[in-house]
Design a protein around this motif. Structure first.
Motif, mmCIF file in Angstrom:
data_model
loop_
_atom_site.group_PDB
_atom_site.id
_atom_site.type_symbol
_atom_site.label_atom_id
_atom_site.label_comp_id
_atom_site.label_asym_id
_atom_site.label_seq_id
_atom_site.Cartn_x
_atom_site.Cartn_y
_atom_site.Cartn_z
ATOM 1 N N THR A 67 0.803 -1.292 0.065
ATOM 2 C CA THR A 67 -0.124 -0.052 0.040
ATOM 3 C C THR A 67 0.940 1.140 0.044
ATOM 4 O O THR A 67 0.271 2.291 -0.110
ATOM 5 C CB THR A 67 -1.016 -0.081 1.228
ATOM 6 N N MET A 68 2.102 1.167 0.121
ATOM 7 C CA MET A 68 2.992 2.326 0.281
ATOM 8 C C MET A 68 3.174 2.884 -1.138
ATOM 9 O O MET A 68 3.479 1.907 -1.893
ATOM 10 C CB MET A 68 4.387 1.927 1.040
ATOM 11 N N ASP A 69 3.354 4.154 -1.438
ATOM 12 C CA ASP A 69 3.740 4.640 -2.424
ATOM 13 C C ASP A 69 4.691 6.085 -2.122
ATOM 14 O O ASP A 69 5.059 6.256 -0.977
ATOM 15 C CB ASP A 69 2.806 5.185 -3.359
ATOM 16 N N ASN A 70 5.107 6.715 -3.135
ATOM 17 C CA ASN A 70 6.089 7.750 -2.975
ATOM 18 C C ASN A 70 5.366 8.935 -1.899
ATOM 19 O O ASN A 70 5.976 9.516 -1.222
ATOM 20 C CB ASN A 70 6.502 8.260 -4.188
ATOM 21 N N LYS A 71 3.805 9.013 -2.166
ATOM 22 C CA LYS A 71 3.449 10.177 -1.420
ATOM 23 C C LYS A 71 3.348 9.802 -0.031
ATOM 24 O O LYS A 71 3.545 10.439 0.795
ATOM 25 C CB LYS A 71 1.938 10.315 -2.009
ATOM 26 N N LYS A 72 2.877 8.565 0.205
ATOM 27 C CA LYS A 72 3.034 7.958 1.685
ATOM 28 C C LYS A 72 4.257 7.920 2.303
ATOM 29 O O LYS A 72 4.489 8.388 3.428
ATOM 30 C CB LYS A 72 2.185 6.662 1.809
ATOM 31 N N TYR A 76 5.321 9.706 5.575
ATOM 32 C CA TYR A 76 6.126 9.358 6.862
ATOM 33 C C TYR A 76 7.363 9.992 7.153
ATOM 34 O O TYR A 76 7.593 10.210 8.213
ATOM 35 C CB TYR A 76 6.403 7.668 6.129
ATOM 36 N N GLU A 77 8.181 10.368 5.952
ATOM 37 C CA GLU A 77 9.291 11.017 6.389
ATOM 38 C C GLU A 77 8.909 12.689 6.896
ATOM 39 O O GLU A 77 9.636 12.905 7.819
ATOM 40 C CB GLU A 77 10.144 11.134 5.072
ATOM 41 N N ALA A 78 7.926 13.357 6.560
ATOM 42 C CA ALA A 78 7.621 14.365 7.025
ATOM 43 C C ALA A 78 7.319 14.466 8.729
ATOM 44 O O ALA A 78 7.628 15.179 9.513
ATOM 45 C CB ALA A 78 6.672 15.029 6.346
ATOM 46 N N VAL A 79 6.470 13.132 8.869
ATOM 47 C CA VAL A 79 6.232 13.097 10.312
ATOM 48 C C VAL A 79 7.373 12.757 11.318
ATOM 49 O O VAL A 79 7.268 13.359 12.099
ATOM 50 C CB VAL A 79 5.020 12.070 10.601
ATOM 51 N N LYS A 80 8.149 12.082 10.789
ATOM 52 C CA LYS A 80 9.613 11.806 11.415
ATOM 53 C C LYS A 80 10.160 13.102 11.888
ATOM 54 O O LYS A 80 10.694 13.224 13.006
ATOM 55 C CB LYS A 80 10.249 10.670 10.821
ATOM 56 N N TRP A 81 10.394 13.967 10.868
ATOM 57 C CA TRP A 81 10.982 15.325 11.043
ATOM 58 C C TRP A 81 10.423 15.886 12.152
ATOM 59 O O TRP A 81 10.814 16.645 13.124
ATOM 60 C CB TRP A 81 11.129 15.829 9.626
ATOM 61 N N MET A 82 9.029 16.003 12.064
ATOM 62 C CA MET A 82 8.200 16.881 12.972
ATOM 63 C C MET A 82 8.316 16.263 14.346
ATOM 64 O O MET A 82 8.419 16.989 15.538
ATOM 65 C CB MET A 82 6.847 16.880 12.683
#
Length: 870
Positions: A67-72, A76-82
């Motif tokens: 179910t993962m794609d580049n958008k997800k 996920y990476e943005a949430v990790k930075w936050m």
């Protein structure tokens, strides 16, 4: 080396295996504190487990991956930075909270006591002043000890435990919310109580707890705090956040974000990459500037000015503008710095050796007794420290002339050149006008203020006072580190080393006549030498001190001093944190193994006695295995002893169209025979899942194409195996250790989750009818999975069958039995593994390697056995 005794065994790192008797195996010495003689080393315990840093690529994970794609992935990476930014901000706020209340309580205590001393020095009632100081200090020490009784893991600095966690060891309770609360409030009271401890070390632990707990958005201590946050539900993510939190703690403590990043890298993180480096540095920056913003606003009222970068600030080292001959350091001083590094390494080794003896004494005589004894010990240390500080300040101090403005170092913010600030930082106990008591000035100030005075005030301390202060502080700090209160070691070591450095500067100035010597530089180098001799950090500590001084020209002398101090100290003992890790019995893995360990191979260190499960196993067998063993992972296997006989042709074993010499293939039976003389015989109750397979595979036609066979068998399910009985005591070694084809690994937590959720099917059904669990359902109970002994499984039919193949890891890292130990060690450590199966050339599992098989103590024991069999 089993016969070595005395202090050499206690202090010398080369005696780390002294006391390991040849007649007892390491498996028998698994309890913390179990030693053969009074001076013998403690072997690593076996109840510590590794973190699961390796991903389990099972069916639920593959479903998520589909179910993962580049958008997800970007989300996920943005949430990790936050989350990383939030960890840094929260760590900075924790540091602000600790600093604010430590200053408040310290000012209250010293204000009351100083007024009492000044009044009683005229009236002759100094005993009343001593009682007031004892009242404050004993109360604070008592509160700090009570908090440690609530959460024992909160004692000490927490750096050894966090170092173990970053190394991949799961230390129980080390990153819980209750630990954080007890740590924060405990260090607040222990520092305010006048104990010779610092708050910078516990800040590292506090940051690590914030990093572990904040991304989970739930708490075990406060069960009502829970949000539906589906991210970061694995040890892999948590350990990255703990690395960021620990770095943020260093950055908040010293105002050194780059030093904090290097600390996480140097002090244990076994897995590191470029992406993690950026996140850790960003987290450290967030913590530094959050703390700087609020501290500058609160203390100076200038919000946004960023004047106070960390809890401990060294100030600005700068010569007076009027002194044109002054230099911070010269090339000739490097020789003195090297000598100071040697002396600092010797002093650090002595400190570590004495503290290790004290820690062993506490383990044998204090910890086994009721917990109240630990509180009484803390109160005793507080009592003695208070009396020594008070008496030394009143009796041993010298009256010195108050320095003029031109004599005071140009510190930009802490030591302003005004008589009011000078008078506020020095103590005039029992001294006439225009003079002050130099010993009281060091003892009756916060430790950070005393460090600044040693760094920046010139000519204000006599050599006798500095020598007495060093001896008293060294002794009491060594006694204090290890008692049941939250305590850091950075600031006491810096203060002790700064006194040593100022003493050297005074001697060079007064007795040798070197007028160019800058006392502040020698105080800084002395602090670096002693701290380096105690903790044995090099890269990160160099950068931390450079960032704290804001003076890049100190880079070379600090680095040389720390390297010399480390080399000197390593010749006699380990660093203080490594010593306490060893005393706790934590199986810490170093960066690499010794060269001679390559004489061993994977087959020499693996555990051949396996407890395993079949792809389709009855519930009664799974429950029996889980309740009668303590293993955290089980190989998923099928038996192929019949196939082995059919494929044997002459002296070669043919498998998958590849020929192997029989003599080069290690089997479990052969390995067990080789060790049968030195190993115990294990009862059948420990091998419950070893039984005959009920379904035998049919032999394919001889002329059938091999590729066609592989294509047809590609999606064939695993054979149904229903083990119903335990092995017989009359089984031979060959029957007990029959060949097993390895299919994957499944964790204890996964098996318990399958049982709790009733994932099974009946014998009359196919495995396709078994309920399927999603990845979120499998990770719902993380990080605390249910214990098999606490579960009520009466509603489950013991004859039901569990298909474990969708949930096992079918492709874990494996090694060959002939792999050299250095390769095994590097693979295990760098990839952050928990279990490493040993699989021979025909796909049969012959053993398994865990962290305990790679500790230095275990490898040394195996190497001695290797020499004996040669």
């Amino acid at each position: 080396m089993a016969g070595c005794r005395g202090s050499l065994c206690c202090c010398c790192r080369w005696c780390c295996c002294c006391g390991e008797r040849e007649t007892r195996t390491p498996e028998e010495l698994t309890i913390l504190g179990e030693t053969q003689e009074e001076e013998d080393e403690i072997l690593p315990r076996k109840d510590y487990e590794s973190l699961d840093y390796d991903r389990c690529i099972n069916d639920p994970y593959l479903e998520v991956l589909e179910t993962m794609d580049n958008k997800k992935g970007r989300r996920y990476e943005a949430v990790k930075w936050m989350v990383v930014f939030a960890i840094g901000v929260c760590t900075g706020l924790v540091g602000l909270f600790v600093d604010f209340f430590v200053r408040l309580f310290t000012q209250l205590k010293f204000g009351v006591v100083q007024a009492s001393v000044e009044e009683c020095s005229q009236k002759g009632c100094l005993a009343l002043s001593l009682l007031e100081l004892l009242g404050f200090n004993l109360t604070f020490a008592f509160l700090a000890s009570l908090l440690v009784l609530i959460e024992p893991v909160a004692a000490g600095s927490g750096i050894p435990e966090i170092k173990c966690y970053l190394n991949g060891v799961k230390v129980p309770g080390i990153v819980r919310l209750r630990t954080l609360l007890c740590k924060v409030f405990g260090v607040l009271f222990s520092v305010a109580g006048g104990l010779f401890v610092g708050k910078e070390g516990p800040m590292i632990h506090s940051g690590a707890v914030v990093g572990a707990g904040l991304p989970q958005f739930q708490s075990i201590s406060l069960r009502k705090i829970q949000f539906n946050f589906p991210y970061f539900r694995s040890d892999r993510d948590k350990r990255d956040f703990v690395s960021a939190g620990a770095a943020a703690g260093v950055a908040a403590a010293f105002g050194a974000p780059i030093g904090g990043t290097l600390f996480s890298l140097e002090e244990g993180s076994s897995f590191w990459n470029q992406g993690l480096t950026w996140k850790v540095l960003f987290c450290s920056m967030s913590a530094t500037f959050t703390l700087n913003f609020f501290r500058s606003g609160i203390q100076f009222g200038s919000w946004g000015s960023f004047q106070l970068p960390g809890l401990l600030n060294f100030g600005e080292f700068k010569c007076s503008d009027s002194d044109k001959k002054c230099h911070l350091w010269t090339a000739m001083d490097l020789g003195f710095f090297v000598v100071m590094g040697v002396i600092g390494g010797l002093l650090g080794a002595t400190f570590n050796c004495l503290n290790k003896r004290l820690a062993k004494y506490r383990m044998r005589n204090v910890h086994p007794k009721p917990k109240l004894v630990r509180v009484l010990e803390s109160l005793l240390v507080s009592l003695v420290t208070t009396v020594v500080v008070f008496v030394a300040s009143m009796v041993l101090g010298e009256c010195r002339q108050i320095p003029s403005s031109s004599q005071i170092g140009n510190d930009s913010f802490q030591l302003q050149v005004t008589s009011e600030d000078v008078n506020s930082s020095i103590k005039t106990f029992f001294c006439p006008n225009e003079t002050y008591n130099d010993m009281a000035t060091l003892f009756f100030n916060p430790q950070e203020s005393a460090i600044l005075q040693l760094f920046h005030q010139d000519g204000t301390f006599s050599p006798i006072t500095l020598a007495l202060f060093f001896v008293l502080y060294f002794s009491l700090a060594c006694w204090t580190y290890g008692i049941s209160v939250p305590s850091g070691l950075f600031v006491p070591s810096l203060l002790c080393g700064a006194a040593f450095g100022r003493l050297v500067a005074n001697v060079l100035k007064s007795y040798i006549g070197l007028g160019h010597v800058y006392s502040g530089t020698f105080a800084l180098i002395g602090a670096a030498a002693f701290l380096g001799g105690v903790v044995r950090m090099t890269i990160s500590l160099t950068v931390i001190l450079i960032e704290s001084t804001n003076e890049i020209t100190y880079g070379l002398p600090i680095m040389i001093t720390l390297m010399v101090a480390k080399w000197t100290g390593d010749f006699f003992s380990k660093g203080i944190y490594d010593i306490h890790v060893g005393l706790r019995g934590v199986p810490l893995l170093e960066w690499e193994t010794e060269v001679e360990m390559d004489k061993l191979r994977a087959s020499d260190i693996m555990e051949p006695n396996l407890t395993y499960v079949y792809p389709h196993t009855r519930i009664q067998s799974l429950v029996s295995i889980l309740r009668t063993t303590v293993h955290h992972a089980f190989p998923v296997v099928t038996e192929n002893r019949g196939n082995e006989k059919e494929f044997m042709k002459g002296n070669q074993l043919i498998s998958n169209n590849i020929k192997f010499k029989k003599s080069s293939i290690l089997t479990r039976a052969g390995e067990q025979r080789r060790r049968s003389q030195s190993m115990k015989s294990y009862p059948s109750s420990e091998l419950r899942n070893m039984c005959d397979e009920h379904v035998t595979s049919e032999e394919p036609a001889e002329k059938e194409d091999l590729l066609q066979q592989m294509l047809e068998r590609r999606y064939t399910p695993y054979p149904n195996l229903y083990p119903d009985q335990s092995p017989s005591e009359d089984w031979t070694m060959e029957e007990r250790f029959r060949p097993l084809t390895f299919h994957g690994l499944i964790l204890r937590s996964q098996l318990v989750t399958l049982l709790v959720r009733g994932v099974c099917y009946s014998e009359s059904q196919s495995s396709a009818s078994q309920p399927r669990l999603s990845y979120a359902e499998m990770a719902e109970d993380y990080p605390r999975y249910p214990d098999i002994h606490d579960l009520d499984l009466t509603l489950l039919n013991p004859r039901m069958i569990v298909d474990v193949t969708p949930y096992m890891n079918p492709s874990p890292f494996t090694v060959s039995p002939n792999t050299h130990v250095s390769q095994v060690f590097n693979l295990f450590r760098t990839m952050g593994l928990r279990h490493l199966p040993v699989v021979n050339a025909v796909g049969e599992i012959v053993g398994i390697i865990t962290r305990h098989n790679l500790t230095d103590e275990f490898l040394q024991a195996r190497l001695r056995q290797h020499y004996q069999t040669m």
